[in-house]
Motif scaffolding. Structure first.
Motif, PDB file in Angstrom:
ATOM      1  N   ASP A   1      -9.704  15.815 -13.631  1.00  0.00           N
ATOM      2  CA  ASP A   1     -11.131  15.510 -13.665  1.00  0.00           C
ATOM      3  C   ASP A   1     -11.786  16.217 -14.848  1.00  0.00           C
ATOM      4  OD1 ASP A   1     -14.088  16.372 -12.790  1.00  0.00           O
ATOM      5  OD2 ASP A   1     -13.566  14.498 -11.770  1.00  0.00           O
ATOM      6  N   ARG A   2     -12.538  15.466 -15.623  1.00  0.00           N
ATOM      7  CA  ARG A   2     -13.114  15.998 -16.864  1.00  0.00           C
ATOM      8  C   ARG A   2     -14.117  17.120 -16.629  1.00  0.00           C
ATOM      9  NH1 ARG A   2     -14.949  11.347 -19.835  1.00  0.00           N
ATOM     10  NH2 ARG A   2     -12.799  11.311 -20.581  1.00  0.00           N
ATOM     11  N   ARG A   3     -14.780  17.137 -15.495  1.00  0.00           N
ATOM     12  CA  ARG A   3     -15.801  18.163 -15.253  1.00  0.00           C
ATOM     13  C   ARG A   3     -15.259  19.367 -14.497  1.00  0.00           C
ATOM     14  NH1 ARG A   3     -20.134  14.365 -12.465  1.00  0.00           N
ATOM     15  NH2 ARG A   3     -18.162  13.644 -11.568  1.00  0.00           N
ATOM     16  N   SER A   4     -14.458  19.112 -13.465  1.00  0.00           N
ATOM     17  CA  SER A   4     -14.007  20.211 -12.604  1.00  0.00           C
ATOM     18  C   SER A   4     -12.699  20.855 -13.062  1.00  0.00           C
ATOM     19  CB  SER A   4     -13.816  19.707 -11.172  1.00  0.00           C
ATOM     20  OG  SER A   4     -12.733  18.791 -11.109  1.00  0.00           O
ATOM     21  N   PHE A   5     -11.913  20.142 -13.899  1.00  0.00           N
ATOM     22  CA  PHE A   5     -10.581  20.567 -14.333  1.00  0.00           C
ATOM     23  C   PHE A   5      -9.551  20.511 -13.206  1.00  0.00           C
ATOM     24  CE2 PHE A   5     -10.656  22.485 -18.712  1.00  0.00           C
ATOM     25  CZ  PHE A   5      -9.413  22.028 -19.089  1.00  0.00           C
ATOM     26  N   CYS A   6      -9.895  19.891 -12.082  1.00  0.00           N
ATOM     27  CA  CYS A   6      -8.936  19.760 -10.987  1.00  0.00           C
ATOM     28  C   CYS A   6      -7.918  18.672 -11.321  1.00  0.00           C
ATOM     29  CB  CYS A   6      -9.651  19.378  -9.690  1.00  0.00           C
ATOM     30  SG  CYS A   6     -10.899  20.570  -9.139  1.00  0.00           S
ATOM     31  N   SER A   7      -6.636  18.971 -11.140  1.00  0.00           N
ATOM     32  CA  SER A   7      -5.589  17.978 -11.379  1.00  0.00           C
ATOM     33  C   SER A   7      -5.682  16.855 -10.355  1.00  0.00           C
ATOM     34  CB  SER A   7      -4.210  18.631 -11.299  1.00  0.00           C
ATOM     35  OG  SER A   7      -3.982  19.447 -12.429  1.00  0.00           O
ATOM     36  N   LEU A   8      -5.419  15.637 -10.819  1.00  0.00           N
ATOM     37  CA  LEU A   8      -5.446  14.463  -9.953  1.00  0.00           C
ATOM     38  C   LEU A   8      -4.045  13.919  -9.703  1.00  0.00           C
ATOM     39  CD1 LEU A   8      -8.515  12.711 -11.619  1.00  0.00           C
ATOM     40  CD2 LEU A   8      -8.503  14.077  -9.523  1.00  0.00           C
ATOM     41  N   SER A   9      -3.212  13.922 -10.743  1.00  0.00           N
ATOM     42  CA  SER A   9      -1.848  13.432 -10.573  1.00  0.00           C
ATOM     43  C   SER A   9      -0.964  13.959 -11.696  1.00  0.00           C
ATOM     44  CB  SER A   9      -1.799  11.898 -10.570  1.00  0.00           C
ATOM     45  OG  SER A   9      -2.142  11.379 -11.838  1.00  0.00           O
ATOM     46  N   LEU A  10       0.338  13.979 -11.435  1.00  0.00           N
ATOM     47  CA  LEU A  10       1.333  14.388 -12.424  1.00  0.00           C
ATOM     48  C   LEU A  10       2.558  13.504 -12.242  1.00  0.00           C
ATOM     49  CD1 LEU A  10       2.419  16.371 -14.599  1.00  0.00           C
ATOM     50  CD2 LEU A  10       3.241  17.802 -12.727  1.00  0.00           C
ATOM     51  N   THR A  11       2.987  12.861 -13.323  1.00  0.00           N
ATOM     52  CA  THR A  11       4.174  12.011 -13.314  1.00  0.00           C
ATOM     53  C   THR A  11       5.225  12.619 -14.225  1.00  0.00           C
ATOM     54  OG1 THR A  11       2.819  10.033 -12.959  1.00  0.00           O
ATOM     55  CG2 THR A  11       5.060   9.691 -13.762  1.00  0.00           C
ATOM     56  N   LYS A  12       6.463  12.681 -13.737  1.00  0.00           N
ATOM     57  CA  LYS A  12       7.561  13.249 -14.522  1.00  0.00           C
ATOM     58  C   LYS A  12       8.753  12.297 -14.488  1.00  0.00           C
ATOM     59  CE  LYS A  12       7.632  17.096 -12.089  1.00  0.00           C
ATOM     60  NZ  LYS A  12       8.044  18.475 -11.667  1.00  0.00           N
ATOM     61  N   ARG A  13       9.277  11.977 -15.660  1.00  0.00           N
ATOM     62  CA  ARG A  13      10.542  11.253 -15.771  1.00  0.00           C
ATOM     63  C   ARG A  13      11.505  12.176 -16.497  1.00  0.00           C
ATOM     64  NH1 ARG A  13      10.345   5.744 -14.830  1.00  0.00           N
ATOM     65  NH2 ARG A  13       8.245   4.896 -14.481  1.00  0.00           N
ATOM     66  N   SER A  14      12.485  12.678 -15.797  1.00  0.00           N
ATOM     67  CA  SER A  14      13.345  13.702 -16.385  1.00  0.00           C
ATOM     68  C   SER A  14      14.813  13.313 -16.334  1.00  0.00           C
ATOM     69  CB  SER A  14      13.138  15.047 -15.677  1.00  0.00           C
ATOM     70  OG  SER A  14      13.471  14.947 -14.317  1.00  0.00           O
ATOM     71  N   GLU A  15      15.488  13.579 -17.455  1.00  0.00           N
ATOM     72  CA  GLU A  15      16.942  13.492 -17.551  1.00  0.00           C
ATOM     73  C   GLU A  15      17.425  14.840 -18.064  1.00  0.00           C
ATOM     74  OE1 GLU A  15      18.665  10.142 -19.553  1.00  0.00           O
ATOM     75  OE2 GLU A  15      16.907   8.874 -19.148  1.00  0.00           O
ATOM     76  N   GLU A  16      18.069  15.589 -17.215  1.00  0.00           N
ATOM     77  CA  GLU A  16      18.554  16.916 -17.573  1.00  0.00           C
ATOM     78  C   GLU A  16      20.001  17.021 -17.126  1.00  0.00           C
ATOM     79  OE1 GLU A  16      15.789  19.566 -15.760  1.00  0.00           O
ATOM     80  OE2 GLU A  16      14.124  18.965 -17.061  1.00  0.00           O
ATOM     81  N   GLY A  17      20.920  16.975 -18.104  1.00  0.00           N
ATOM     82  CA  GLY A  17      22.329  16.912 -17.767  1.00  0.00           C
ATOM     83  C   GLY A  17      22.615  15.610 -17.046  1.00  0.00           C
ATOM     84  N   LEU A  18      23.286  15.688 -15.917  1.00  0.00           N
ATOM     85  CA  LEU A  18      23.570  14.503 -15.110  1.00  0.00           C
ATOM     86  C   LEU A  18      22.446  14.199 -14.123  1.00  0.00           C
ATOM     87  CD1 LEU A  18      27.353  15.127 -14.329  1.00  0.00           C
ATOM     88  CD2 LEU A  18      26.363  13.624 -16.081  1.00  0.00           C
TER      89      LEU A  18
END
Length: 249
Positions: A85-102
């Motif tokens: 949120d632009r005013r409060s700085f509260c996170s709304l969502s986080l998306t991660k696509r990760s390839e680490e080793g296998l």
């Protein structure tokens, strides 16, 4: 106690909180920060980070890729996207696509401030296995990506300590950021006068097995110049390689 949600008590405590965006603060839209990573004197990888306006929200994107010898030993290709949120700085969502080793994981975390839950949905594209969890959060939290910009919005005078709740889909941790000292850092993008912050936490990897330092430029931009992570397997250092300003910003 929470006056908006009677009967709900913050488990993090009053000392840890997300402060709203300061009056007159300007996000560095259209600025892409590129980093080189070093591990044991080898160039280990590259990373990038940027922030853009997305309606009433802010969108932060990040990448991390192993290269060279390190990539042959251990493949890393991570993509991150965070909204807050632009005013409060509260996170709304986080998306991660990760390839680490296998290991491959596609993860989406929604931060439900009304229900005070971090709702995680994760899928393994290799075997189709998935999991769903809902864990408590103290209302407003930041995450590992937008948290870099949150710290940059604060006063970074040496001696100042900031404490805030951070969630990465698991248990919320209480992060402590101490501005330790000013320091000149030489990078491929130039030499910067910086303020060095030491980051610690009351739980998780930072408490048990590692240390993190972040160097922000000592100016109004508070650009992340360098990040150093010291874990049980060694030290990984990200140093600013170049700053890209997209046309129109």
């Amino acid at each position: 106690p929470d006056t908006q949600h009677p009967g709900v008590v913050d488990t993090i405590g009053p000392a840890a909180m997300i402060r709203p965006v300061p009056e007159g603060y300007s996000f560095p839209h259209g600025t892409v920060l590129h980093y080189d990573a070093e591990w044991r004197l080898w160039k280990a990888g590259t990373a990038s980070m940027r922030i853009d306006a997305a309606g009433s929200e802010e969108r932060v994107t990040g990448t991390a890729d192993a290269i060279g010898v390190v990539a042959m030993l251990y493949r890393v290709q991570d993509r991150f996207e965070s909204y807050f949120d632009r005013r409060s700085f509260c996170s709304l969502s986080l998306t991660k696509r990760s390839e680490e080793g296998l290991r491959q994981r596609n993860t989406i975390i929604h931060f439900d401030q009304v229900r005070r839950k971090a709702v995680l949905d994760e899928r393994n594209p290799r075997n189709g296995q998935s999991k769903h969890t809902e864990l408590d959060i103290p209302g407003c939290v930041t995450d590992v990506l937008s948290g870099m910009y949150y710290l940059g919005s604060l006063s970074l005078e040496p001696g100042r300590v900031s404490m805030f709740p951070l969630n990465d889909g698991g248990q919320t941790v209480n992060v402590r950021a101490e501005a330790e000292a000013r320091e000149d850092i030489k990078t491929d993008a130039g030499t910067f006068r910086t303020v060095r912050l030491q980051i610690s936490a009351d739980a998780g990897k930072l408490k048990d097995r590692g240390k993190v330092w972040i160097w922000y430029s000592d100016d109004s931009n508070h650009t992340v110049v360098q990040v150093r992570t010291r874990l049980f397997w060694g030290t990984l250092n990200f140093r600013l390689a170049r700053i890209e300003h997209e046309p129109g910003h």
